[in-house]
Motif scaffolding. Structure first.
Motif, PDB file in Angstrom:
ATOM      1  N   MET A  57       1.444  43.527 -29.739  1.00 19.91           N
ATOM      2  CA  MET A  57       1.735  43.055 -31.102  1.00 19.91           C
ATOM      3  C   MET A  57       2.335  44.186 -31.919  1.00 19.91           C
ATOM      4  O   MET A  57       1.886  45.331 -31.825  1.00 19.91           O
ATOM      5  N   SER A  58       3.341  43.849 -32.710  1.00 19.11           N
ATOM      6  CA  SER A  58       3.963  44.847 -33.574  1.00 19.11           C
ATOM      7  C   SER A  58       4.416  44.181 -34.870  1.00 19.11           C
ATOM      8  O   SER A  58       4.505  42.958 -34.952  1.00 19.11           O
ATOM      9  N   ALA A  59       4.726  45.002 -35.850  1.00 19.64           N
ATOM     10  CA  ALA A  59       5.220  44.510 -37.139  1.00 19.64           C
ATOM     11  C   ALA A  59       6.581  45.167 -37.402  1.00 19.64           C
ATOM     12  O   ALA A  59       6.658  46.175 -38.104  1.00 19.64           O
ATOM     13  N   PRO A  60       7.666  44.593 -36.834  1.00 20.74           N
ATOM     14  CA  PRO A  60       8.980  45.205 -36.990  1.00 20.74           C
ATOM     15  C   PRO A  60       9.541  45.092 -38.404  1.00 20.74           C
ATOM     16  O   PRO A  60      10.406  45.862 -38.790  1.00 20.74           O
ATOM     17  N   GLU A  61       9.056  44.119 -39.164  1.00 20.99           N
ATOM     18  CA  GLU A  61       9.507  43.928 -40.542  1.00 20.99           C
ATOM     19  C   GLU A  61       8.279  43.823 -41.442  1.00 20.99           C
ATOM     20  O   GLU A  61       7.170  43.626 -40.974  1.00 20.99           O
ATOM     21  N   ALA A  62       8.516  43.896 -42.740  1.00 21.71           N
ATOM     22  CA  ALA A  62       7.408  43.867 -43.705  1.00 21.71           C
ATOM     23  C   ALA A  62       6.649  42.543 -43.701  1.00 21.71           C
ATOM     24  O   ALA A  62       5.466  42.502 -43.998  1.00 21.71           O
ATOM     25  N   ARG A  63       7.313  41.433 -43.346  1.00 22.49           N
ATOM     26  CA  ARG A  63       6.674  40.115 -43.386  1.00 22.49           C
ATOM     27  C   ARG A  63       6.734  39.390 -42.042  1.00 22.49           C
ATOM     28  O   ARG A  63       6.783  38.161 -41.998  1.00 22.49           O
ATOM     29  N   MET A  64       6.733  40.148 -40.952  1.00 21.44           N
ATOM     30  CA  MET A  64       6.848  39.521 -39.629  1.00 21.44           C
ATOM     31  C   MET A  64       5.986  40.274 -38.620  1.00 21.44           C
ATOM     32  O   MET A  64       5.992  41.498 -38.579  1.00 21.44           O
ATOM     33  N   ILE A  65       5.240  39.501 -37.828  1.00 22.21           N
ATOM     34  CA  ILE A  65       4.496  40.073 -36.702  1.00 22.21           C
ATOM     35  C   ILE A  65       5.149  39.528 -35.445  1.00 22.21           C
ATOM     36  O   ILE A  65       5.385  38.318 -35.329  1.00 22.21           O
ATOM     37  N   LEU A  66       5.440  40.414 -34.507  1.00 19.09           N
ATOM     38  CA  LEU A  66       6.076  40.038 -33.249  1.00 19.09           C
ATOM     39  C   LEU A  66       5.060  40.200 -32.128  1.00 19.09           C
ATOM     40  O   LEU A  66       4.437  41.255 -31.995  1.00 19.09           O
ATOM     41  N   ILE A  67       4.875  39.132 -31.339  1.00 22.59           N
ATOM     42  CA  ILE A  67       3.904  39.152 -30.249  1.00 22.59           C
ATOM     43  C   ILE A  67       4.659  38.977 -28.941  1.00 22.59           C
ATOM     44  O   ILE A  67       5.334  37.959 -28.740  1.00 22.59           O
ATOM     45  N   GLN A  68       4.550  39.967 -28.055  1.00 25.43           N
ATOM     46  CA  GLN A  68       5.212  39.906 -26.759  1.00 25.43           C
ATOM     47  C   GLN A  68       4.140  39.780 -25.670  1.00 25.43           C
ATOM     48  O   GLN A  68       3.493  40.760 -25.325  1.00 25.43           O
ATOM     49  N   PRO A  69       3.964  38.558 -25.140  1.00 26.51           N
ATOM     50  CA  PRO A  69       2.954  38.379 -24.084  1.00 26.51           C
ATOM     51  C   PRO A  69       3.353  39.136 -22.817  1.00 26.51           C
ATOM     52  O   PRO A  69       4.530  39.286 -22.530  1.00 26.51           O
ATOM     53  N   TRP A  70       2.358  39.577 -22.065  1.00 27.20           N
ATOM     54  CA  TRP A  70       2.640  40.275 -20.820  1.00 27.20           C
ATOM     55  C   TRP A  70       3.017  39.284 -19.725  1.00 27.20           C
ATOM     56  O   TRP A  70       3.632  39.663 -18.740  1.00 27.20           O
ATOM     57  N   GLU A  71       2.649  38.017 -19.916  1.00 31.12           N
ATOM     58  CA  GLU A  71       3.042  36.955 -18.982  1.00 31.12           C
ATOM     59  C   GLU A  71       3.730  35.863 -19.789  1.00 31.12           C
ATOM     60  O   GLU A  71       3.216  35.414 -20.801  1.00 31.12           O
ATOM     61  N   LYS A  72       4.884  35.411 -19.313  1.00 27.32           N
ATOM     62  CA  LYS A  72       5.662  34.420 -20.067  1.00 27.32           C
ATOM     63  C   LYS A  72       4.902  33.113 -20.277  1.00 27.32           C
ATOM     64  O   LYS A  72       5.076  32.454 -21.290  1.00 27.32           O
ATOM     65  N   ASN A  73       4.045  32.741 -19.329  1.00 21.46           N
ATOM     66  CA  ASN A  73       3.315  31.474 -19.466  1.00 21.46           C
ATOM     67  C   ASN A  73       2.244  31.525 -20.557  1.00 21.46           C
ATOM     68  O   ASN A  73       1.628  30.508 -20.862  1.00 21.46           O
ATOM     69  N   MET A  74       2.040  32.689 -21.196  1.00 21.57           N
ATOM     70  CA  MET A  74       1.042  32.815 -22.261  1.00 21.57           C
ATOM     71  C   MET A  74       1.633  32.529 -23.645  1.00 21.57           C
ATOM     72  O   MET A  74       0.902  32.465 -24.626  1.00 21.57           O
ATOM     73  N   VAL A  75       2.948  32.331 -23.746  1.00 23.35           N
ATOM     74  CA  VAL A  75       3.584  32.080 -25.041  1.00 23.35           C
ATOM     75  C   VAL A  75       2.972  30.847 -25.711  1.00 23.35           C
ATOM     76  O   VAL A  75       2.602  30.870 -26.880  1.00 23.35           O
ATOM     77  N   GLY A  76       2.852  29.749 -24.973  1.00 23.61           N
ATOM     78  CA  GLY A  76       2.286  28.509 -25.521  1.00 23.61           C
ATOM     79  C   GLY A  76       0.846  28.657 -25.985  1.00 23.61           C
ATOM     80  O   GLY A  76       0.515  28.303 -27.129  1.00 23.61           O
TER      81      GLY A  76
END
Length: 185
Positions: A57-76
């Motif tokens: 998890m990261s906060a690239p912008e002031a009003r956005m959190i970006l979540i990058q799952p380690w497995e693509k099937n975890m997005v849902g």
């Protein structure tokens, strides 16, 4: 034995302040922080695990959190878990990452958050005072049992009160900083 009792008391009070800091980090203020998502649990192959254990998890912008799952099937499942939480966030995904935009806080919501952190701070102060009470009880029992003198007890009671005051001041400072952070537009 007396020094051990005082060391233990200070440790408990320090832990109370640290726990409050951790709780404060999960309360959303004006800017994005991945810590806001700490309470969220995700279904990972049948067991509920913290979101931080299945994604970066990261906060690239002031009003956005970006979540990058380690497995693509975890997005849902991640998106569902965020929607099911009581944080009032609306995540979106592109099949690879989950984006969580943080809406602007209304004045009313900011005031509610201030009340919430004030309650948390008061609970922490109560916990510190409970540690003080328990330590004072142990001191009184120690004097009755003859483990240490009344002079030692008086000095220790002063140390206990000083530590309590110091920790309550630290809690007040944390609360003040968090309130300013929340009310900042």
């Amino acid at each position: 034995m007396l020094q051990e009792l005082l060391t233990k008391m200070v440790h408990h009070m320090d832990r109370t302040v640290e726990e409050l800091e951790g709780k404060f980090s999960t309360v959303r203020a004006g800017k994005a922080s991945p810590a806001v998502l700490d309470p969220i649990r995700v279904d990972y192959y049948g067991s509920m695990v913290p979101l931080s254990q299945v994604a970066n998890m990261s906060a690239p912008e002031a009003r956005m959190i970006l979540i990058q799952p380690w497995e693509k099937n975890m997005v849902g499942p991640i998106e569902k878990a965020i929607l099911a939480s009581d944080l009032g966030l609306n995540p979106s995904n592109d099949g690879v990452v989950v984006r969580v935009p943080l809406p602007e806080l209304s004045e009313e919501r900011r005031k509610d958050l201030v009340k919430q952190v004030s309650r948390m701070a008061e609970e922490a102060k109560v916990a510190v005072r409970n540690v003080r009470r328990d330590t004072n009880d142990h001191l009184k029992k120690g004097v009755k049992a003859g483990d240490f003198s009344e002079d030692e007890e008086k000095r220790a009671l002063k140390e206990v009160q000083d530590a309590t005051d110091k920790h309550c001041e630290a809690i007040d400072k944390l609360l003040d900083d968090k309130q300013k952070d929340i009310m900042q537009v």
